[in-house]
Motif scaffolding. Sequence first.
Motif, PDB file in Angstrom:
ATOM      1  N   ALA A 134      45.296  13.698  41.399  1.00 54.56           N
ATOM      2  CA  ALA A 134      44.682  13.326  40.124  1.00 54.56           C
ATOM      3  C   ALA A 134      44.697  14.460  39.108  1.00 54.56           C
ATOM      4  O   ALA A 134      44.313  14.253  37.954  1.00 54.56           O
ATOM      5  N   GLY A 135      45.112  15.650  39.539  1.00 54.70           N
ATOM      6  CA  GLY A 135      45.129  16.797  38.625  1.00 54.70           C
ATOM      7  C   GLY A 135      43.763  17.327  38.283  1.00 54.70           C
ATOM      8  O   GLY A 135      43.559  17.913  37.211  1.00 54.70           O
ATOM      9  N   ILE A 136      42.794  17.154  39.186  1.00 54.43           N
ATOM     10  CA  ILE A 136      41.426  17.640  38.955  1.00 54.43           C
ATOM     11  C   ILE A 136      41.266  19.011  39.601  1.00 54.43           C
ATOM     12  O   ILE A 136      41.378  19.138  40.833  1.00 54.43           O
ATOM     13  N   PRO A 137      41.012  20.067  38.843  1.00 58.02           N
ATOM     14  CA  PRO A 137      40.909  21.405  39.426  1.00 58.02           C
ATOM     15  C   PRO A 137      39.646  21.582  40.265  1.00 58.02           C
ATOM     16  O   PRO A 137      38.596  20.993  39.964  1.00 58.02           O
ATOM     17  N   TYR A 138      39.770  22.392  41.315  1.00 59.40           N
ATOM     18  CA  TYR A 138      38.650  22.724  42.198  1.00 59.40           C
ATOM     19  C   TYR A 138      38.224  24.150  41.845  1.00 59.40           C
ATOM     20  O   TYR A 138      38.903  25.119  42.184  1.00 59.40           O
ATOM     21  N   VAL A 139      37.117  24.275  41.129  1.00 62.52           N
ATOM     22  CA  VAL A 139      36.729  25.546  40.508  1.00 62.52           C
ATOM     23  C   VAL A 139      35.557  26.172  41.251  1.00 62.52           C
ATOM     24  O   VAL A 139      34.487  25.575  41.366  1.00 62.52           O
ATOM     25  N   GLY A 140      35.766  27.378  41.761  1.00 59.73           N
ATOM     26  CA  GLY A 140      34.663  28.151  42.322  1.00 59.73           C
ATOM     27  C   GLY A 140      34.022  27.546  43.535  1.00 59.73           C
ATOM     28  O   GLY A 140      32.794  27.561  43.666  1.00 59.73           O
ATOM     29  N   ILE A 331      27.965  31.118  39.673  1.00 63.99           N
ATOM     30  CA  ILE A 331      29.171  31.787  39.180  1.00 63.99           C
ATOM     31  C   ILE A 331      30.235  30.766  38.796  1.00 63.99           C
ATOM     32  O   ILE A 331      30.917  30.901  37.768  1.00 63.99           O
ATOM     33  N   ALA A 332      30.388  29.715  39.597  1.00 67.34           N
ATOM     34  CA  ALA A 332      31.380  28.683  39.310  1.00 67.34           C
ATOM     35  C   ALA A 332      31.094  27.986  37.981  1.00 67.34           C
ATOM     36  O   ALA A 332      32.016  27.722  37.185  1.00 67.34           O
ATOM     37  N   TYR A 333      29.833  27.689  37.707  1.00 62.72           N
ATOM     38  CA  TYR A 333      29.489  27.051  36.431  1.00 62.72           C
ATOM     39  C   TYR A 333      29.606  28.030  35.263  1.00 62.72           C
ATOM     40  O   TYR A 333      29.859  27.613  34.125  1.00 62.72           O
ATOM     41  N   THR A 334      29.444  29.311  35.535  1.00 64.70           N
ATOM     42  CA  THR A 334      29.726  30.319  34.518  1.00 64.70           C
ATOM     43  C   THR A 334      31.199  30.256  34.119  1.00 64.70           C
ATOM     44  O   THR A 334      31.557  30.361  32.938  1.00 64.70           O
ATOM     45  N   VAL A 335      32.070  30.054  35.103  1.00 67.63           N
ATOM     46  CA  VAL A 335      33.505  29.890  34.835  1.00 67.63           C
ATOM     47  C   VAL A 335      33.743  28.643  33.997  1.00 67.63           C
ATOM     48  O   VAL A 335      34.463  28.678  32.979  1.00 67.63           O
ATOM     49  N   LEU A 336      33.149  27.528  34.409  1.00 65.19           N
ATOM     50  CA  LEU A 336      33.339  26.275  33.665  1.00 65.19           C
ATOM     51  C   LEU A 336      32.917  26.440  32.215  1.00 65.19           C
ATOM     52  O   LEU A 336      33.623  25.999  31.294  1.00 65.19           O
ATOM     53  N   ARG A 337      31.785  27.061  32.000  1.00 68.19           N
ATOM     54  CA  ARG A 337      31.294  27.231  30.627  1.00 68.19           C
ATOM     55  C   ARG A 337      32.274  28.056  29.790  1.00 68.19           C
ATOM     56  O   ARG A 337      32.586  27.690  28.647  1.00 68.19           O
ATOM     57  N   ASN A 358      45.088  28.457  33.926  1.00 69.68           N
ATOM     58  CA  ASN A 358      46.425  28.976  34.236  1.00 69.68           C
ATOM     59  C   ASN A 358      46.933  29.945  33.170  1.00 69.68           C
ATOM     60  O   ASN A 358      47.738  30.836  33.467  1.00 69.68           O
ATOM     61  N   ARG A 359      46.471  29.759  31.940  1.00 74.84           N
ATOM     62  CA  ARG A 359      46.890  30.667  30.867  1.00 74.84           C
ATOM     63  C   ARG A 359      46.175  32.004  30.930  1.00 74.84           C
ATOM     64  O   ARG A 359      46.538  32.933  30.215  1.00 74.84           O
ATOM     65  N   GLY A 360      45.138  32.095  31.753  1.00 75.06           N
ATOM     66  CA  GLY A 360      44.477  33.382  31.925  1.00 75.06           C
ATOM     67  C   GLY A 360      43.180  33.555  31.175  1.00 75.06           C
ATOM     68  O   GLY A 360      42.824  34.673  30.799  1.00 75.06           O
ATOM     69  N   THR A 361      42.432  32.457  30.969  1.00 72.23           N
ATOM     70  CA  THR A 361      41.107  32.579  30.369  1.00 72.23           C
ATOM     71  C   THR A 361      40.267  33.572  31.177  1.00 72.23           C
ATOM     72  O   THR A 361      40.149  33.447  32.392  1.00 72.23           O
ATOM     73  N   GLU A 362      39.716  34.559  30.515  1.00 73.65           N
ATOM     74  CA  GLU A 362      38.904  35.573  31.193  1.00 73.65           C
ATOM     75  C   GLU A 362      37.456  35.115  31.287  1.00 73.65           C
ATOM     76  O   GLU A 362      36.922  34.535  30.335  1.00 73.65           O
ATOM     77  N   VAL A 363      36.835  35.387  32.420  1.00 75.28           N
ATOM     78  CA  VAL A 363      35.442  35.014  32.640  1.00 75.28           C
ATOM     79  C   VAL A 363      34.647  36.247  33.021  1.00 75.28           C
ATOM     80  O   VAL A 363      34.901  36.874  34.055  1.00 75.28           O
ATOM     81  N   ASP A 364      33.703  36.597  32.174  1.00 73.84           N
ATOM     82  CA  ASP A 364      32.789  37.701  32.447  1.00 73.84           C
ATOM     83  C   ASP A 364      31.540  37.118  33.100  1.00 73.84           C
ATOM     84  O   ASP A 364      30.811  36.337  32.487  1.00 73.84           O
ATOM     85  N   THR A 365      31.307  37.476  34.337  1.00 72.56           N
ATOM     86  CA  THR A 365      30.160  36.941  35.073  1.00 72.56           C
ATOM     87  C   THR A 365      28.943  37.859  35.004  1.00 72.56           C
ATOM     88  O   THR A 365      28.023  37.724  35.809  1.00 72.56           O
ATOM     89  N   LEU A 372      37.053  37.667  35.934  1.00 72.63           N
ATOM     90  CA  LEU A 372      37.896  36.728  36.674  1.00 72.63           C
ATOM     91  C   LEU A 372      38.938  36.106  35.762  1.00 72.63           C
ATOM     92  O   LEU A 372      38.638  35.729  34.627  1.00 72.63           O
ATOM     93  N   ARG A 373      40.154  35.969  36.255  1.00 73.86           N
ATOM     94  CA  ARG A 373      41.187  35.168  35.598  1.00 73.86           C
ATOM     95  C   ARG A 373      42.255  34.820  36.625  1.00 73.86           C
ATOM     96  O   ARG A 373      42.453  35.551  37.593  1.00 73.86           O
ATOM     97  N   TRP A 374      42.951  33.715  36.373  1.00 74.69           N
ATOM     98  CA  TRP A 374      43.789  33.116  37.402  1.00 74.69           C
ATOM     99  C   TRP A 374      45.265  33.023  36.995  1.00 74.69           C
ATOM    100  O   TRP A 374      45.939  32.074  37.346  1.00 74.69           O
ATOM    101  N   ARG A 375      45.753  34.011  36.273  1.00 79.31           N
ATOM    102  CA  ARG A 375      47.183  34.046  36.020  1.00 79.31           C
ATOM    103  C   ARG A 375      47.918  34.371  37.318  1.00 79.31           C
ATOM    104  O   ARG A 375      47.347  34.935  38.250  1.00 79.31           O
ATOM    105  N   PHE A 376      49.196  34.036  37.358  1.00 77.79           N
ATOM    106  CA  PHE A 376      49.973  34.289  38.558  1.00 77.79           C
ATOM    107  C   PHE A 376      49.903  35.755  38.966  1.00 77.79           C
ATOM    108  O   PHE A 376      49.754  36.091  40.143  1.00 77.79           O
TER     109      PHE A 376
END
Length: 424
Positions: A134-140, A331-337, A358-365, A372-376
């Motif tokens: 379904a293309g639904i990401p599993y975050v944190g 922390i996971a909801y901090t990423v979502l926000r 995937n583009r590398g959105t940075e998350v300051d926790t 945190l960021r999830w680029r390759f």
Amino acid sequence: MTGRRRLTPLRPFRHLTATAVAGALLTSGCGVLPGSSGGSKEPVTVMTWSPERSPSGSPHAMAGVSAMAKAYARWVNAEGGINGHELRVITCDEGDTLLGAGRCAREAVKQDAVAVVGSYSRHGQAFMAPLEAAGIPYVGGYGASTEEFTSYNSYPVNGGQSALLAGNGKQLAAGCERVSLVRPDSISGDGMPPLLDTSLLESSRPKSLDILAPEEATSYDAQAAQALERTGDGCVTAVLGDRTETFFDSFRRLEPEGSGVRVSSVLGSVGQPLIDRTGGRNSPFEGAYVTGWYPDSNDSRWAAMRRVIRQFAFADNRVDPEDTGVQTTWIAYTVLRAVIEKIDAPQITAGKVSASLNRGTEVDTGGLTPVLRWRFKDMLGSSSYPRIINGRVTFQVVREGRLVADRKGFVDVSETLSDAQSIS
């Protein structure tokens, strides 16, 4: 964290009542969020699952995970939502079963969730495929399943149990001449010694003494006796999940007075709630070394989470700020926000969330993890743990019944995780 809003003080009761009424109107499709732009931005629906009422004989209840997600939603919606979007959190009790995990994943698809956020499940083989389709990401996710660190659809915030074991080896190497590892006699347990041993060998310590233990035992007298006999005055680390308490009960009962053996474990097998429940400063874990993912629960960096729990969990005792599952969900909801604020669009979709990550959105926790960021190029990229982006751990110790920092800051075990494959 980008666009972070200041927490408001606790309102008088009459104002909370008005907020609750407004929330009820929103649920029925009427009204707008306070501070929102007149309903021009659509609500964002996400799902969080965890085993809330595990089946008989299963100890893996993690009700605080879903309860924390609900409290987080109440907080951000009271503040005007996330960048004007109402946050709608659907929870699902996956019951610590393959069928339950699959059912929750299908429900996320049915509800058109844009992400599954901050969840706990050991059954990635059941839930990840429906989300991928379904293309639904599993975050944190908590990090309890292998698929969280291998699926292109997963965005983990910690290094899972593998990072804890690699870190535990580093922590023990600093003061232990010899280490015994008590671990499950299972396929998952078979992967534990290489992780611990790689760290020990890096510090010129001998490999650990491997002691196998049945997963569902009610007593570990035989394993405790073996550990005492083989370890001498070294260290015994036990990573048995919920059965770690049972092992150390056996160990302390058989341990000779003044033996000098130090005990150890990792968060998830030992945590502050367990220490409190087993006697605090008189618990069998007093003096134990413990490796974790995050700062200890007394650290000031958890202050924002604690305020939200006090004001928006409404005395729900399932939401324990010292529980690692609750902390991971925060922390996971901090990423979502951070991701939703970065997208800044009238409608948020699963595809937009994945694309932003995937583009590398940075998350300051706020220092609870590294940025945190999830680029390759941010990923560990090893064949066993390709999705790990955060290979850092913390060293803690139990003093006077409290888990406190044993060493300041984070310890990076990314290289150890890669090297461990060569001796596995």
